[in-house]
Write an enzyme that holds these catalytic residues in place. Structure first.
Site, PDB file in Angstrom:
ATOM      1  N   HIS A   1     -27.191  48.545 -74.143  1.00  0.00           N
ATOM      2  CA  HIS A   1     -25.969  48.906 -73.441  1.00  0.00           C
ATOM      3  C   HIS A   1     -25.476  50.242 -74.016  1.00  0.00           C
ATOM      4  O   HIS A   1     -25.682  50.510 -75.198  1.00  0.00           O
ATOM      5  CB  HIS A   1     -24.958  47.789 -73.731  1.00  0.00           C
ATOM      6  CG  HIS A   1     -23.697  47.851 -72.936  1.00  0.00           C
ATOM      7  ND1 HIS A   1     -22.660  48.686 -73.255  1.00  0.00           N
ATOM      8  CD2 HIS A   1     -23.294  47.162 -71.836  1.00  0.00           C
ATOM      9  CE1 HIS A   1     -21.670  48.502 -72.395  1.00  0.00           C
ATOM     10  NE2 HIS A   1     -22.020  47.588 -71.517  1.00  0.00           N
TER      11      HIS A   1
ATOM     12  N   ASP B   1     -26.288  43.153 -81.329  1.00  0.00           N
ATOM     13  CA  ASP B   1     -25.242  43.218 -80.318  1.00  0.00           C
ATOM     14  C   ASP B   1     -25.257  41.881 -79.579  1.00  0.00           C
ATOM     15  O   ASP B   1     -26.109  41.638 -78.734  1.00  0.00           O
ATOM     16  CB  ASP B   1     -25.522  44.389 -79.367  1.00  0.00           C
ATOM     17  CG  ASP B   1     -24.582  44.401 -78.168  1.00  0.00           C
ATOM     18  OD1 ASP B   1     -23.742  43.477 -78.049  1.00  0.00           O
ATOM     19  OD2 ASP B   1     -24.695  45.330 -77.342  1.00  0.00           O
TER      20      ASP B   1
ATOM     21  N   GLN C   1     -23.904  39.595 -75.072  1.00  0.00           N
ATOM     22  CA  GLN C   1     -24.447  38.654 -74.082  1.00  0.00           C
ATOM     23  C   GLN C   1     -25.023  37.404 -74.736  1.00  0.00           C
ATOM     24  O   GLN C   1     -25.056  36.347 -74.115  1.00  0.00           O
ATOM     25  CB  GLN C   1     -25.547  39.324 -73.241  1.00  0.00           C
ATOM     26  CG  GLN C   1     -25.076  40.475 -72.372  1.00  0.00           C
ATOM     27  CD  GLN C   1     -24.072  40.058 -71.316  1.00  0.00           C
ATOM     28  OE1 GLN C   1     -24.023  38.905 -70.877  1.00  0.00           O
ATOM     29  NE2 GLN C   1     -23.230  40.993 -70.914  1.00  0.00           N
TER      30      GLN C   1
ATOM     31  N   LYS D   1     -16.147  37.618 -72.815  1.00  0.00           N
ATOM     32  CA  LYS D   1     -17.344  37.179 -72.100  1.00  0.00           C
ATOM     33  C   LYS D   1     -17.667  35.720 -72.396  1.00  0.00           C
ATOM     34  O   LYS D   1     -18.675  35.188 -71.935  1.00  0.00           O
ATOM     35  CB  LYS D   1     -18.545  38.062 -72.483  1.00  0.00           C
ATOM     36  CG  LYS D   1     -18.424  39.508 -72.013  1.00  0.00           C
ATOM     37  CD  LYS D   1     -19.699  40.265 -72.330  1.00  0.00           C
ATOM     38  CE  LYS D   1     -19.523  41.767 -72.329  1.00  0.00           C
ATOM     39  NZ  LYS D   1     -19.534  42.362 -70.988  1.00  0.00           N
TER      40      LYS D   1
ATOM     41  N   CYS E   1     -24.032  50.012 -67.278  1.00  0.00           N
ATOM     42  CA  CYS E   1     -23.921  50.717 -68.572  1.00  0.00           C
ATOM     43  C   CYS E   1     -25.262  50.804 -69.287  1.00  0.00           C
ATOM     44  O   CYS E   1     -25.320  50.755 -70.526  1.00  0.00           O
ATOM     45  CB  CYS E   1     -22.890  50.058 -69.479  1.00  0.00           C
ATOM     46  SG  CYS E   1     -21.248  50.025 -68.795  1.00  0.00           S
TER      47      CYS E   1
HETATM   48  C1  LIG Z   1     -25.100  43.868 -74.243  1.00  0.00           C
HETATM   49  C2  LIG Z   1     -23.707  44.405 -74.225  1.00  0.00           C
HETATM   50  N1  LIG Z   1     -23.275  45.145 -75.244  1.00  0.00           N
HETATM   51  C3  LIG Z   1     -22.023  45.626 -75.285  1.00  0.00           C
HETATM   52  C4  LIG Z   1     -21.131  45.387 -74.269  1.00  0.00           C
HETATM   53  C5  LIG Z   1     -19.760  45.971 -74.367  1.00  0.00           C
HETATM   54  O1  LIG Z   1     -18.800  44.981 -74.456  1.00  0.00           O
HETATM   55  P1  LIG Z   1     -17.266  45.367 -74.437  1.00  0.00           P
HETATM   56  O2  LIG Z   1     -17.037  46.086 -73.136  1.00  0.00           O
HETATM   57  O3  LIG Z   1     -16.551  44.070 -74.501  1.00  0.00           O
HETATM   58  O4  LIG Z   1     -17.011  46.258 -75.586  1.00  0.00           O
HETATM   59  C6  LIG Z   1     -21.541  44.620 -73.181  1.00  0.00           C
HETATM   60  C7  LIG Z   1     -20.617  44.330 -72.085  1.00  0.00           C
HETATM   61  O5  LIG Z   1     -20.577  44.869 -71.036  1.00  0.00           O
HETATM   62  C8  LIG Z   1     -22.856  44.125 -73.154  1.00  0.00           C
HETATM   63  O6  LIG Z   1     -23.298  43.406 -72.124  1.00  0.00           O
END
Ligand SMILES: Cc1ncc(COP(=O)(O)O)c(C=O)c1O
Lengths: 412, 150
Positions: free
Chosen positions: A122, A199, A202, A225, A365
């Site tokens: 991401h 990370d 998910q 989430k 993203c």
């Molecule tokens: C794999 C992953 N990393 C990071 C994020 C970023 O999360 P947040 O927007 O809550 O900071 C997301 C969410 O969209 C994600 O799916």
């Protein structure tokens, strides 16, 4: 297995109709819906014991402080961590990664060092490292994916080297659904003296999680989430690493004593929580964690494998549908990205919305991954504890309908 | 009539499936690119200008139906027109999409564009419809600037 009919009654939003149809919410990878207990917890904090924490001696402040710290303890248990002092609340995953990049990263990454990422990260787990690498003249190294969207582990064994300082990978891809072999990557990283950041944005909401079993050094995720409110992220790090890290944000709360010309920082974890935190949302996160624990994360995972299996089989029957990521439901989460012949993801999303079905369309993203897949974007359906097979059927029917609306591009 | 029927009218689908003036020009007077980062719509516009008029226009576009159809209709509306008239057409179209009322008078040669009125109800899609037009505006400005500098 989950009693989905019963679970659905706990989510007020599922009573909603969209464009005259019952809402079918399949955008859980972006953010999940919230059960009534979480919504009630937010309201009860504001109605009954709203106060700032860690400073008042009055009853309300004591109640708020203890509820806030209780969430930290629940998070500790939920991710199998040893000590709650190594759990820091942030706003979200993105902020947690930035905290690591600015604090640990700027103290440890030097010219010529390598930061290893996967090709499916991401932007949140990519851009902070890109900026750091540029600033320090360090190098980003990417772990490439196999044809079915898994990390090529043979390549990983070669790319993770003595130059590697950090391996930063997603626990589950928000596009491909791929579940990453984190503990194997941890072994490769540790063998070379590198650290590993997971990370979990998910992964943590959808699978049983244990930092001990993964053997990672950093874990980050977002409560929004996983049935919790927006505005709460978690950073967990090994206490000895956190202990050695310089502060990120500074000011109130993160100090123990301040003089005109110097400062003594607070202990962990408060050293990394400057200013008034997101008290209400952290407190309500407890309700979300309790809810998931009652369901049992093993059961959540089993339900989602079922959903993924069912949806993948259905998608395969529609001519013109391309699904990205692992075909084997047990190797992935229930987040499914696809394209439908020449129908643009935007058009798919729009037509499904007419039927009350919420999916996501776009690059999610993950623009570098989109370029690797040679697509401008994908449509994405992602499932959670309240989704049913009937909803999958409605989703598949709506896809066929979308093709009809667009003049039979796929099913000619 | 369902929401989708309102948006995906016959005319729009026709332009989407058979985009007019699609392709590239080898030696154009100007070439401009437009992107909509949110959804990944991409467009490259090629334009040949002779005596302040658009003698040829081609679009190399990758996007959703609304984006593709809008570009196709635009190319028909401005091909052969003077730069000044083309600018006027852009103004009229933007007025129809963004103005207080969709009931903007469209001269006969622009009647096809009326099919895009339905997009007004979908705020996120308005950007898709506007991308080719904003790219054209940029091309017109470039052509003007270029013509002053020999
Ligand atoms: C794999 C992953 N990393 C990071 C994020 C970023 O999360 P947040 O927007 O809550 O900071 C997301 C969410 O969209 C994600 O799916």
């Amino acid at each position: 297995m989950l009693d989905v009919a019963k679970i659905r009654q706990d989510f007020p939003v599922l009573e909603r109709r969209v464009n005259g149809k019952p809402l079918i919410y399949l955008d859980n990878a972006a953010t999940s819906q919230k059960p009534a207990c979480v919504i009630d917890s937010l309201a009860s904090y504001y109605r009954e014991y709203n106060a700032n924490i860690h400073r008042g001696l009055h009853t309300l402040s004591e109640e708020a402080t203890s509820a806030y710290e209780e969430t930290r303890e629940k998070v500790r248990e939920f991710i199998g961590a040893a000590e709650s002092r190594s759990i820091v609340f942030t706003r979200n995953t993105t902020e947690a990664i930035n905290l690591i990049a600015y604090s640990w990263g700027r103290a440890n990454i030097l010219a010529g060092d390598e930061i290893v990422l996967s090709a499916m990260e991401h932007h949140s787990n990519l851009v902070p490292w890109q900026l750091l690498a540029a600033e320090r003249d360090a190098r980003l190294v990417y772990l490439e994916l196999t044809a079915d969207g898994q990390i090529d582990m043979e390549l990983a064994a070669r790319l993770i080297s003595t130059k590697t300082k950090l391996v930063a990978v997603t626990m589950m891809s928000n596009v491909l659904g791929t579940v990453t072999p984190v503990s194997e990557l941890a072994r490769l990283a540790h063998n070379q003296g590198a650290l590993i950041l997971v990370d979990g944005a998910q992964g943590v909401p959808h699978m049983p999680t244990s930092v001990a079993r993964m053997d990672c050094d950093f874990l980050v995720f977002s409560l929004h989430k996983m049935l919790g409110p927006t505005g709460v992220g978690v950073l967990w790090a090994r206490p000895e690493i956190l202990e050695a890290m310089p502060p990120f944000l500074s000011g109130g709360d993160m100090i123990s004593s301040v003089w005109r010309d110097r400062v003594k920082f607070n202990e962990l974890p408060w050293r990394f929580e400057a200013g008034t935190p997101n008290i209400a949302d952290v407190i309500a996160s407890s309700a979300a964690i309790d809810y998931l624990r009652t369901l049992g994360m093993e059961n959540v995972r089993a339900h989602e494998i079922e959903m993924a299996k069912y949806a993948l089989a259905g998608l395969q029957e529609i001519p013109g549908v391309t699904v990205y990521g692992p075909q084997d439901a047990t190797a992935r989460g229930a987040v499914i990205s696809f394209n439908f012949s020449e129908v643009h993801p935007h058009d798919i999303g729009q037509i499904l919305n007419d039927g009350g079905i919420a999916i996501r369309a776009g690059h999610h993203c993950c623009q570098p991954l989109m370029r690797d897949l040679k697509v401008a974007g994908t449509a994405r359906a992602s499932f959670y504890v309240y989704n049913t097979k009937e909803e999958v059927d409605a989703f598949l029917d709506a896809l066929k309908e979308a093709d009809k609306v667009m003049g039979h591009v796929a099913c000619r | 009539m369902s929401l989708a029927d309102d948006l995906y009218r016959e005319t729009i689908l026709d332009h989407y499936h058979h985009p007019r003036n699609s392709g590239t020009i080898e030696h154009p007077t100007v070439r401009t690119e437009g992107v909509n980062p949110l959804c990944g719509d991409e467009i490259t516009l090629y334009m040949t200008v002779d005596n302040d008029a658009i003698s040829d226009i081609k679009l190399d576009a990758h996007g959703c139906s609304i984006n593709m159809a809008s570009g196709s209709m635009m190319s028909e509306a401005v091909k052969g027109q003077s730069l000044e008239h083309a600018q006027e057409v852009v103004r009229t179209f933007k007025e129809m999409m963004l103005g207080p009322s969709p009931d903007v008078f469209l001269p006969e040669e622009l009647e096809d564009l009326e099919a895009l009125q339905g997009v007004r109800k979908y705020p996120v899609r308005i950007k898709c419809a506007l991308l080719p037009w904003n790219t054209l505006l940029e091309a017109i400005e470039k052509a003007r600037a270029g013509s002053k500098i020999p």
